[in-house]
Design an enzyme around this catalytic site. Structure first.
Site, PDB file in Angstrom:
ATOM      1  N   ARG A 192      29.176  22.102  39.377  1.00 24.76           N
ATOM      2  CA  ARG A 192      28.444  21.660  40.562  1.00 24.76           C
ATOM      3  C   ARG A 192      27.001  21.256  40.266  1.00 24.76           C
ATOM      4  O   ARG A 192      26.480  20.294  40.797  1.00 24.76           O
ATOM      5  CB  ARG A 192      28.383  22.820  41.571  1.00 24.76           C
ATOM      6  CG  ARG A 192      29.487  22.755  42.588  1.00 24.76           C
ATOM      7  CD  ARG A 192      29.448  24.017  43.428  1.00 24.76           C
ATOM      8  NE  ARG A 192      30.645  24.090  44.241  1.00 24.76           N
ATOM      9  CZ  ARG A 192      30.743  23.582  45.455  1.00 24.76           C
ATOM     10  NH1 ARG A 192      29.720  22.977  46.006  1.00 24.76           N
ATOM     11  NH2 ARG A 192      31.864  23.690  46.126  1.00 24.76           N
TER      12      ARG A 192
ATOM     13  N   ASP B  49      31.622  17.825  42.894  1.00 25.56           N
ATOM     14  CA  ASP B  49      32.217  18.790  43.814  1.00 25.56           C
ATOM     15  C   ASP B  49      33.728  18.587  43.718  1.00 25.56           C
ATOM     16  O   ASP B  49      34.282  17.639  44.281  1.00 25.56           O
ATOM     17  CB  ASP B  49      31.729  18.554  45.242  1.00 25.56           C
ATOM     18  CG  ASP B  49      32.407  19.501  46.217  1.00 25.56           C
ATOM     19  OD1 ASP B  49      33.316  20.241  45.788  1.00 25.56           O
ATOM     20  OD2 ASP B  49      32.031  19.500  47.403  1.00 25.56           O
ATOM     21  N   VAL B  50      34.361  19.491  42.994  1.00 27.59           N
ATOM     22  CA  VAL B  50      35.760  19.268  42.618  1.00 27.59           C
ATOM     23  C   VAL B  50      36.738  19.419  43.772  1.00 27.59           C
ATOM     24  O   VAL B  50      37.907  19.109  43.635  1.00 27.59           O
ATOM     25  CB  VAL B  50      36.182  20.253  41.503  1.00 27.59           C
ATOM     26  CG1 VAL B  50      35.526  19.880  40.209  1.00 27.59           C
ATOM     27  CG2 VAL B  50      35.876  21.688  41.886  1.00 27.59           C
TER      28      VAL B  50
ATOM     29  N   LYS C  77      44.713  32.458  35.033  1.00 30.74           N
ATOM     30  CA  LYS C  77      45.094  33.531  35.933  1.00 30.74           C
ATOM     31  C   LYS C  77      43.857  34.024  36.683  1.00 30.74           C
ATOM     32  O   LYS C  77      42.762  33.707  36.236  1.00 30.74           O
ATOM     33  CB  LYS C  77      45.713  34.680  35.147  1.00 30.74           C
ATOM     34  CG  LYS C  77      44.709  35.368  34.183  1.00 30.74           C
ATOM     35  CD  LYS C  77      45.213  36.664  33.688  1.00 30.74           C
ATOM     36  CE  LYS C  77      44.634  37.818  34.412  1.00 30.74           C
ATOM     37  NZ  LYS C  77      43.283  38.232  34.006  1.00 30.74           N
TER      38      LYS C  77
ATOM     39  N   HIS D  68      46.285  34.147  28.122  1.00 29.90           N
ATOM     40  CA  HIS D  68      45.704  33.988  26.777  1.00 29.90           C
ATOM     41  C   HIS D  68      46.340  34.929  25.755  1.00 29.90           C
ATOM     42  O   HIS D  68      46.248  34.699  24.559  1.00 29.90           O
ATOM     43  CB  HIS D  68      44.176  34.106  26.811  1.00 29.90           C
ATOM     44  CG  HIS D  68      43.648  35.501  26.902  1.00 29.90           C
ATOM     45  ND1 HIS D  68      43.526  36.179  28.078  1.00 29.90           N
ATOM     46  CD2 HIS D  68      43.220  36.351  25.946  1.00 29.90           C
ATOM     47  CE1 HIS D  68      43.034  37.379  27.850  1.00 29.90           C
ATOM     48  NE2 HIS D  68      42.833  37.513  26.561  1.00 29.90           N
TER      49      HIS D  68
ATOM     50  N   LYS E 139      47.631  34.780  21.144  1.00 27.43           N
ATOM     51  CA  LYS E 139      47.229  35.695  20.064  1.00 27.43           C
ATOM     52  C   LYS E 139      48.266  35.648  18.948  1.00 27.43           C
ATOM     53  O   LYS E 139      49.470  35.628  19.202  1.00 27.43           O
ATOM     54  CB  LYS E 139      47.096  37.131  20.597  1.00 27.43           C
ATOM     55  CG  LYS E 139      45.918  37.304  21.549  1.00 27.43           C
ATOM     56  CD  LYS E 139      45.783  38.752  21.976  1.00 27.43           C
ATOM     57  CE  LYS E 139      44.817  38.895  23.130  1.00 27.43           C
ATOM     58  NZ  LYS E 139      43.432  39.058  22.741  1.00 27.43           N
TER      59      LYS E 139
ATOM     60  N   ASP F  53      45.230  42.532  37.406  1.00 27.60           N
ATOM     61  CA  ASP F  53      44.419  41.879  36.380  1.00 27.60           C
ATOM     62  C   ASP F  53      45.114  41.907  35.012  1.00 27.60           C
ATOM     63  O   ASP F  53      44.947  40.985  34.221  1.00 27.60           O
ATOM     64  CB  ASP F  53      43.055  42.587  36.286  1.00 27.60           C
ATOM     65  CG  ASP F  53      42.112  41.941  35.283  1.00 27.60           C
ATOM     66  OD1 ASP F  53      41.912  40.713  35.379  1.00 27.60           O
ATOM     67  OD2 ASP F  53      41.583  42.654  34.401  1.00 27.60           O
TER      68      ASP F  53
ATOM     69  N   HIS G  64      49.428  39.852  31.268  1.00 27.26           N
ATOM     70  CA  HIS G  64      49.487  40.155  29.833  1.00 27.26           C
ATOM     71  C   HIS G  64      50.558  41.192  29.489  1.00 27.26           C
ATOM     72  O   HIS G  64      51.333  41.018  28.554  1.00 27.26           O
ATOM     73  CB  HIS G  64      48.140  40.667  29.331  1.00 27.26           C
ATOM     74  CG  HIS G  64      46.975  39.791  29.714  1.00 27.26           C
ATOM     75  ND1 HIS G  64      47.046  38.425  29.724  1.00 27.26           N
ATOM     76  CD2 HIS G  64      45.697  40.091  30.095  1.00 27.26           C
ATOM     77  CE1 HIS G  64      45.866  37.918  30.093  1.00 27.26           C
ATOM     78  NE2 HIS G  64      45.044  38.913  30.322  1.00 27.26           N
TER      79      HIS G  64
ATOM     80  N   LYS H  40      40.272  50.420  31.690  1.00 27.81           N
ATOM     81  CA  LYS H  40      38.894  50.174  31.240  1.00 27.81           C
ATOM     82  C   LYS H  40      38.267  51.526  30.915  1.00 27.81           C
ATOM     83  O   LYS H  40      38.658  52.552  31.473  1.00 27.81           O
ATOM     84  CB  LYS H  40      38.070  49.529  32.357  1.00 27.81           C
ATOM     85  CG  LYS H  40      38.684  48.258  32.939  1.00 27.81           C
ATOM     86  CD  LYS H  40      38.303  47.047  32.152  1.00 27.81           C
ATOM     87  CE  LYS H  40      38.830  45.778  32.784  1.00 27.81           C
ATOM     88  NZ  LYS H  40      38.903  44.672  31.842  1.00 27.81           N
TER      89      LYS H  40
HETATM   90  C1  BG6 Z   1      41.590  39.327  30.972  1.00 29.92           C
HETATM   91  C2  BG6 Z   1      41.265  40.338  32.025  1.00 29.92           C
HETATM   92  O1  BG6 Z   1      42.661  38.522  31.383  1.00 29.92           O
HETATM   93  O2  BG6 Z   1      41.929  39.990  29.771  1.00 29.92           O
HETATM   94  C3  BG6 Z   1      40.134  41.231  31.572  1.00 29.92           C
HETATM   95  O3  BG6 Z   1      40.896  39.666  33.228  1.00 29.92           O
HETATM   96  C4  BG6 Z   1      40.449  41.849  30.226  1.00 29.92           C
HETATM   97  O4  BG6 Z   1      39.864  42.247  32.519  1.00 29.92           O
HETATM   98  C5  BG6 Z   1      40.886  40.785  29.238  1.00 29.92           C
HETATM   99  O5  BG6 Z   1      39.284  42.507  29.764  1.00 29.92           O
HETATM  100  C6  BG6 Z   1      41.387  41.404  27.944  1.00 29.92           C
HETATM  101  O6  BG6 Z   1      41.610  40.403  27.008  1.00 29.92           O
HETATM  102  P1  BG6 Z   1      41.479  40.701  25.465  1.00 29.92           P
HETATM  103  O7  BG6 Z   1      41.894  39.431  24.807  1.00 29.92           O
HETATM  104  O8  BG6 Z   1      40.042  41.065  25.216  1.00 29.92           O
HETATM  105  O9  BG6 Z   1      42.397  41.844  25.179  1.00 29.92           O
END
Ligand code: BG6
Length: 480
Positions: A48, A89-90, A142, A172, A176, A229, A234, A332
């Site tokens: 923006r 402004d997407v 995500k 992601h 890995k 999350d 994951h 966490k």
């Molecule tokens: C993200 C989460 O998708 O993955 C985060 O939103 C998390 O809360 C993270 O910390 C962990 O990824 P990685 O690659 O550091 O294990």
């Protein structure tokens, strides 16, 4: 399947945000350093705020320079020449006029490094401004929704503009190295497959432990919590790769079809099982890595019933896995950073080495470490050398995947695959929605029952319930 035409433009919306700074821009730079980007590719950064191209380029240079790998001036010169910056402004078609002028009819990737609540509006705007051409691809981060209904709504809006083969949903973890290696481990070796079932395997543990708190992401995180999350995406992806049937080939739909079958076989939770088999926790103040850490609620926000820890038992109702619990745990502010999959084999049916050997013996175990180290080890029983009777010991057969080189950012692999049009490591719409429907069964029951997170001290392995979850069936978390 990859399209014939090479991609000429990569447009990153949200280019001044955290994801672009930490992952996307460095990944693209490293791909350029390895000569893996198409020579004609231009990167159009968009956000923006008004900013000149030079100001953006300096910003990128600074953030690359601050990285431990340092900056190679020759690579930088090449990379910088690809960069452009356009304020837009997407969410409004007319806001994208500048991008449309730059992109023209070129084959383009649109990377939405934005809040998912904007995805629908952005797709409509891309369509309205004539940018959603038949050669284009869209990449989405995500969390895709907050539950099944919102996820379906986002997917439907995106689907009206982009066909599924043009949609790249990022998880992601799939980028890995060790996660991809799981498929090689299972399907490029003969000896695991005959044992990969409920006859030989007692249970599976998947842990994604982080020492970090929520920090600056508090506002986002507080809306989602650990279940949405981490588990929805994951952890379920890891579970699917461990549990799926051998696909006929490694093609995108072959692999994703098998993952979908696993997700369909996951036993839904009800009120009783959500109470017994799914534990919620939230960190209080404590000590992590020798440093005092504040509680979740004191970290940024205020009173909250969001979980920062989940441990649960997942059951897969199919022939292969009936009776084999998959224990998932993530949180966490745990004592260490560790992403690990443990395949615990069954105990010996009978021991022939006498009473003393009984205390030495442990069942075989395959440990797949994803983070911080990348290695695989198989715990095997051996005879202790010597003349003093039959004593046994467990020794690991280890395979380190660390070749001493730079650890690639998971996004490098994923960006390369988007450029090639290969969807194998991206999540299909039905996968996302099935994962949400399972998550909804847990979240819904927690809400109905008014289950709030149990406290745990920062630096501990979560609330007592997480231990009881396994102890009830005579098992423990394998934390050594
Ligand atoms: C993200 C989460 O998708 O993955 C985060 O939103 C998390 O809360 C993270 O910390 C962990 O990824 P990685 O690659 O550091 O294990």
């Amino acid at each position: 399947m990859p399209d014939g035409r090479p991609i000429e433009r990569l447009v990153i919306f949200g280019a001044t945000g955290d994801l672009a700074a930490r992952m996307l821009l460095p990944s693209l730079y490293f791909l350029d350093a390895d000569n893996l980007l198409p020579s004609e590719l231009k990167i159009v950064a968009s956000a923006r705020s008004e900013m000149s191209r030079d100001a953006f380029t300096n910003y990128v240079r600074d953030l690359l320079k601050a990285r431990p790998e340092g900056l190679d001036e020759a690579v930088w010169a090449r990379f910088a020449a690809r960069l452009d910056y356009l304020a837009a402004d997407v969410t409004r078609g007319e806001g994208l006029a500048g991008v449309a002028a730059e992109v023209g009819a070129r084959s383009t990737i649109f990377y939405l490094a934005l809040s998912p609540s904007l995805y629908g509006a952005v797709c409509r705007a891309l369509d309205a401004s004539g940018l959603a051409c038949g050669e284009c691809r869209i990449v989405m981060e995500k969390p895709l929704g907050h539950d099944l209904a919102s996820s379906q709504a986002i997917n439907a809006e995106v689907g009206q503009v982009f066909e599924e083969r043009r949609v790249f949903r990022i998880d992601h973890y799939l980028g890995k190295e060790t996660v991809q290696n799981l498929l090689a481990l299972r399907f490029a070796n003969t000896f695991f497959e005959p044992l990969w079932n409920n006859l030989a395997i007692d249970h599976v543990q998947i842990t994604v432990a982080e020492t970090e708190g929520v920090g600056e992401r508090w506002r986002y995180y507080d809306d989602y919590g650990a279940l949405r999350d981490m588990v929805q995406n994951h952890m379920l992806q890891l579970l699917c790769l461990v549990a799926m049937e051998p696909p006929p080939d490694a093609g995108a739909d072959s692999v994703r079809d098998e993952k979908v079958k696993v997700l369909k076989s996951l036993r839904r939770f009800d009120r009783a099982t959500a109470q017994q088999l799914a534990v919620r926790g939230q960190y209080r103040a404590g000590v992590v890595d020798g440093r005092q850490a504040p509680s979740y609620v004191d970290e940024k926000g205020g009173p909250s019933d969001t979980e920062t820890f989940v441990a649960l038992r997942a059951d897969i109702d199919n022939w292969r896995w009936a009776g084999v619990p998959f224990y998932l745990r993530t949180g966490k502010r745990l004592p260490e950073r560790r992403t690990q999959i443990v395949i615990q084999f069954k105990p010996l049916p009978h021991l022939i080495f006498g009473e003393r050997a009984e205390e030495d013996v442990s069942a075989n175990r395959l440990v797949i470490d994803l983070q911080p180290d990348e290695d695989i080890s198989l715990l095997l029983m051996n005879r202790r050398p010597g003349l003093t009777g039959n004593r046994l010991q467990a020794l690991p057969l280890s395979l380190s995947l660390d070749d001493g080189g730079r650890r690639r950012i998971a996004y490098e692999r994923l960006l390369l695959d988007v450029l090639a049009g290969n969807q194998s490591l991206f999540v299909r719409r039905d996968e996302v929605e099935l994962a949400w429907s399972w998550i909804d069964s847990i979240a819904g029951a927690w809400t109905d029952l008014g289950i709030t997170p149990r406290p745990y001290a920062a630096g501990s392995w979560g609330p007592a319930g997480a231990f009881a979850l396994l102890e009830r069936s005579g098992r423990t978390w394998l934390d050594e």
